[in-house]
Design a protein around this motif. Structure first.
Motif, PDB file in Angstrom:
ATOM      1  N   PRO A 226       0.827  -1.226   0.000  1.00  9.32           N
ATOM      2  CA  PRO A 226       0.000   0.000   0.000  1.00  9.32           C
ATOM      3  C   PRO A 226       0.852   1.264   0.000  1.00  9.32           C
ATOM      4  N   PHE A 227       1.982   1.231   0.736  1.00 11.28           N
ATOM      5  CA  PHE A 227       2.839   2.420   0.778  1.00 11.28           C
ATOM      6  C   PHE A 227       3.401   2.735  -0.608  1.00 11.28           C
ATOM      7  N   ALA A 228       3.789   1.682  -1.352  1.00 11.69           N
ATOM      8  CA  ALA A 228       4.336   1.904  -2.704  1.00 11.69           C
ATOM      9  C   ALA A 228       3.301   2.603  -3.587  1.00 11.69           C
ATOM     10  N   LEU A 229       2.023   2.227  -3.426  1.00 14.27           N
ATOM     11  CA  LEU A 229       0.959   2.860  -4.221  1.00 14.27           C
ATOM     12  C   LEU A 229       0.716   4.301  -3.767  1.00 14.27           C
ATOM     13  N   ILE A 230       0.724   4.524  -2.432  1.00 19.70           N
ATOM     14  CA  ILE A 230       0.555   5.902  -1.930  1.00 19.70           C
ATOM     15  C   ILE A 230       1.707   6.772  -2.437  1.00 19.70           C
ATOM     16  N   TYR A 231       2.912   6.194  -2.444  1.00 16.78           N
ATOM     17  CA  TYR A 231       4.108   6.903  -2.916  1.00 16.78           C
ATOM     18  C   TYR A 231       3.929   7.368  -4.360  1.00 16.78           C
ATOM     19  N   GLN A 232       3.283   6.491  -5.172  1.00 21.35           N
ATOM     20  CA  GLN A 232       3.089   6.831  -6.595  1.00 21.35           C
ATOM     21  C   GLN A 232       2.012   7.896  -6.796  1.00 21.35           C
ATOM     22  N   ILE A 233       0.945   7.836  -5.982  1.00 27.65           N
ATOM     23  CA  ILE A 233      -0.149   8.796  -6.228  1.00 27.65           C
ATOM     24  C   ILE A 233       0.001  10.074  -5.401  1.00 27.65           C
ATOM     25  N   ALA A 234       0.991  10.110  -4.472  1.00 28.66           N
ATOM     26  CA  ALA A 234       1.151  11.292  -3.600  1.00 28.66           C
ATOM     27  C   ALA A 234       1.279  12.617  -4.369  1.00 28.66           C
ATOM     28  N   PRO A 235       2.041  12.662  -5.502  1.00 31.18           N
ATOM     29  CA  PRO A 235       2.156  13.955  -6.207  1.00 31.18           C
ATOM     30  C   PRO A 235       0.819  14.504  -6.695  1.00 31.18           C
ATOM     31  N   HIS A 236      -0.169  13.614  -6.936  1.00 33.11           N
ATOM     32  CA  HIS A 236      -1.466  14.078  -7.464  1.00 33.11           C
ATOM     33  C   HIS A 236      -2.465  14.385  -6.354  1.00 33.11           C
ATOM     34  N   THR A 237      -2.098  14.061  -5.101  1.00 29.07           N
ATOM     35  CA  THR A 237      -3.098  14.200  -4.031  1.00 29.07           C
ATOM     36  C   THR A 237      -3.037  15.586  -3.397  1.00 29.07           C
ATOM     37  N   ASN A 238      -4.088  15.868  -2.639  1.00 33.43           N
ATOM     38  CA  ASN A 238      -4.192  17.142  -1.942  1.00 33.43           C
ATOM     39  C   ASN A 238      -3.280  17.100  -0.708  1.00 33.43           C
ATOM     40  N   PRO A 239      -2.269  18.000  -0.626  1.00 33.06           N
ATOM     41  CA  PRO A 239      -1.350  17.949   0.522  1.00 33.06           C
ATOM     42  C   PRO A 239      -2.076  18.068   1.872  1.00 33.06           C
ATOM     43  N   THR A 240      -3.181  18.827   1.890  1.00 34.17           N
ATOM     44  CA  THR A 240      -3.918  19.002   3.157  1.00 34.17           C
ATOM     45  C   THR A 240      -4.433  17.663   3.681  1.00 34.17           C
ATOM     46  N   LEU A 241      -4.891  16.812   2.751  1.00 37.57           N
ATOM     47  CA  LEU A 241      -5.420  15.504   3.151  1.00 37.57           C
ATOM     48  C   LEU A 241      -4.298  14.654   3.750  1.00 37.57           C
ATOM     49  N   LEU A 242      -3.123  14.656   3.091  1.00 40.26           N
ATOM     50  CA  LEU A 242      -1.989  13.878   3.596  1.00 40.26           C
ATOM     51  C   LEU A 242      -1.551  14.388   4.972  1.00 40.26           C
ATOM     52  N   ILE A 243      -1.506  15.723   5.121  1.00 44.53           N
ATOM     53  CA  ILE A 243      -1.098  16.307   6.403  1.00 44.53           C
ATOM     54  C   ILE A 243      -2.109  15.937   7.490  1.00 44.53           C
ATOM     55  N   SER A 244      -3.415  16.017   7.153  1.00 47.92           N
ATOM     56  CA  SER A 244      -4.455  15.681   8.147  1.00 47.92           C
ATOM     57  C   SER A 244      -4.321  14.233   8.599  1.00 47.92           C
ATOM     58  N   LEU A 245      -4.138  13.318   7.614  1.00 49.20           N
ATOM     59  CA  LEU A 245      -3.984  11.896   7.961  1.00 49.20           C
ATOM     60  C   LEU A 245      -2.756  11.706   8.850  1.00 49.20           C
ATOM     61  N   GLY A 246      -1.652  12.405   8.485  1.00 46.36           N
ATOM     62  CA  GLY A 246      -0.405  12.252   9.226  1.00 46.36           C
ATOM     63  C   GLY A 246      -0.527  12.743  10.665  1.00 46.36           C
ATOM     64  N   VAL A 247      -1.074  13.955  10.837  1.00 48.67           N
ATOM     65  CA  VAL A 247      -1.196  14.532  12.184  1.00 48.67           C
ATOM     66  C   VAL A 247      -2.120  13.674  13.040  1.00 48.67           C
ATOM     67  N   LEU A 248      -3.264  13.276  12.452  1.00 46.54           N
ATOM     68  CA  LEU A 248      -4.234  12.481  13.199  1.00 46.54           C
ATOM     69  C   LEU A 248      -3.629  11.138  13.622  1.00 46.54           C
ATOM     70  N   SER A 249      -2.869  10.503  12.697  1.00 39.98           N
ATOM     71  CA  SER A 249      -2.258   9.206  13.019  1.00 39.98           C
ATOM     72  C   SER A 249      -1.223   9.355  14.125  1.00 39.98           C
ATOM     73  N   ALA A 250      -0.417  10.418  14.041  1.00 39.48           N
ATOM     74  CA  ALA A 250       0.613  10.627  15.073  1.00 39.48           C
ATOM     75  C   ALA A 250      -0.043  10.846  16.435  1.00 39.48           C
ATOM     76  N   LEU A 251      -1.127  11.628  16.462  1.00 39.35           N
ATOM     77  CA  LEU A 251      -1.818  11.894  17.734  1.00 39.35           C
ATOM     78  C   LEU A 251      -2.493  10.634  18.284  1.00 39.35           C
ATOM     79  N   VAL A 252      -3.154   9.888  17.381  1.00 39.07           N
ATOM     80  CA  VAL A 252      -3.824   8.652  17.826  1.00 39.07           C
ATOM     81  C   VAL A 252      -2.776   7.650  18.314  1.00 39.07           C
ATOM     82  N   GLY A 253      -1.650   7.567  17.595  1.00 33.91           N
ATOM     83  CA  GLY A 253      -0.572   6.664  18.010  1.00 33.91           C
ATOM     84  C   GLY A 253      -0.049   7.035  19.389  1.00 33.91           C
ATOM     85  N   GLY A 254      -0.007   8.340  19.689  1.00 33.66           N
ATOM     86  CA  GLY A 254       0.453   8.787  21.007  1.00 33.66           C
ATOM     87  C   GLY A 254      -0.582   8.557  22.100  1.00 33.66           C
ATOM     88  N   TRP A 255      -1.827   8.988  21.837  1.00 35.57           N
ATOM     89  CA  TRP A 255      -2.893   8.865  22.853  1.00 35.57           C
ATOM     90  C   TRP A 255      -3.251   7.409  23.110  1.00 35.57           C
TER      91      TRP A 255
END
Length: 270
Positions: free
Chosen positions: A113-142
């Protein structure tokens, strides 16, 4: 797209016998949950790719440029990896498996799945990637704060680490790859240490010191490295990612990520 979907399905089906090799209700439950989650995500990827082909006449997954299709594919792949808010299956599944299969699930199974995300990342909305990243980091911590089960703790650690990978993917793909490589090395070392001590709960780690002092020490260093404590290896990707986020003028995001690292460091230290 069809080939990508087939590859994801084959990797899902290949790990199911490993999950069910212990004839135990928890293992069977974990395998069922995993299968349903992965099959749903794969079906959604196929649906989004079909929608993209319908709109633009292009079946190539790395050239997916229809905004809705790209977003849906990204969310489906996030479900496959276990990023928040689609993370709820991961701690449950990992808790029902033995440590070796848990290791495969936490490292090898995430690469496709990461290889596919890596390929489509240039076409995606950076805000969506940032939101997923921040939320995952916070959930991983809490999420890891009130856990006594080591496998659930490792599951939340995985969610947090993949949050760091995803947040930087749009700005610096090479940094994301570095993070993945270091994450896999640290997680492998951690799972193998736990397997060597036959530890599945936090208090069994506390009692492991007289039996295997060197292994316990290594496990402790692995945990601190996973938490990102300087001068250990795990600190490097976090530091570089925070630096890159500051360069992109994402100060609030960088501060939030640093705070989430403190949360996870707290439960690693414990």
């Amino acid at each position: 797209t069809i080939l990508a979907w087939m590859g994801l399905e084959i990797s899902t089906i290949a790990i199911l016998p490993l999950m069910t090799q212990q004839h135990h209700p928890r293992a069977i439950e974990a395998a069922t949950k995993y299968f349903l989650t992965q099959a749903t995500a794969a079906a959604v990827i196929l649906f989004a790719s079909t929608a993209n082909a319908w709109a633009l006449g292009d079946w190539n997954i790395s050239q997916t440029s229809h905004p809705l299709a790209v977003t849906i594919i990204l969310l489906a792949l996030a479900l496959k990896i276990g990023l928040a808010p689609m993370h709820l299956w991961l701690p449950e599944v990992l808790q029902g498996l033995d440590l070796t299969t848990g290791l495969i699930l936490s490292t090898w199974q995430k690469l496709a799945p990461f290889a596919l995300i890596y390929q489509i990342a240039p076409h995606t909305n950076p805000t969506l990637l940032i939101s997923l990243g921040v939320l995952s980091a916070l959930v991983g911590g809490w999420g890891g704060l009130n856990q006594t089960q080591l496998r659930k703790l490792m599951a939340f650690s995985t969610i947090g680490h993949w949050g760091w990978v995803i947040i930087i993917l749009h700005f610096s793909p090479s940094l994301a790859l570095l993070n993945v490589v270091i994450y896999i090395a640290m997680t492998t070392a951690m799972f193998l240490s736990l397997k060597g001590m036959a530890a599945t709960k936090i208090n069994s780690l506390a009692m492991a010191w007289p039996k295997a002092p060197i292994l316990t020490l290594l496990a402790m260093l692995c945990l601190l490295s996973l938490g990102g404590l300087p001068p250990l290896t795990g600190f490097m990707p976090k530091w570089l990612i925070l630096q890159e986020l500051m360069k992109q003028d994402l100060t609030v995001v960088a501060v939030t990520m640093a705070m989430s690292a403190l949360l996870s460091l707290f439960f690693y230290l414990r």
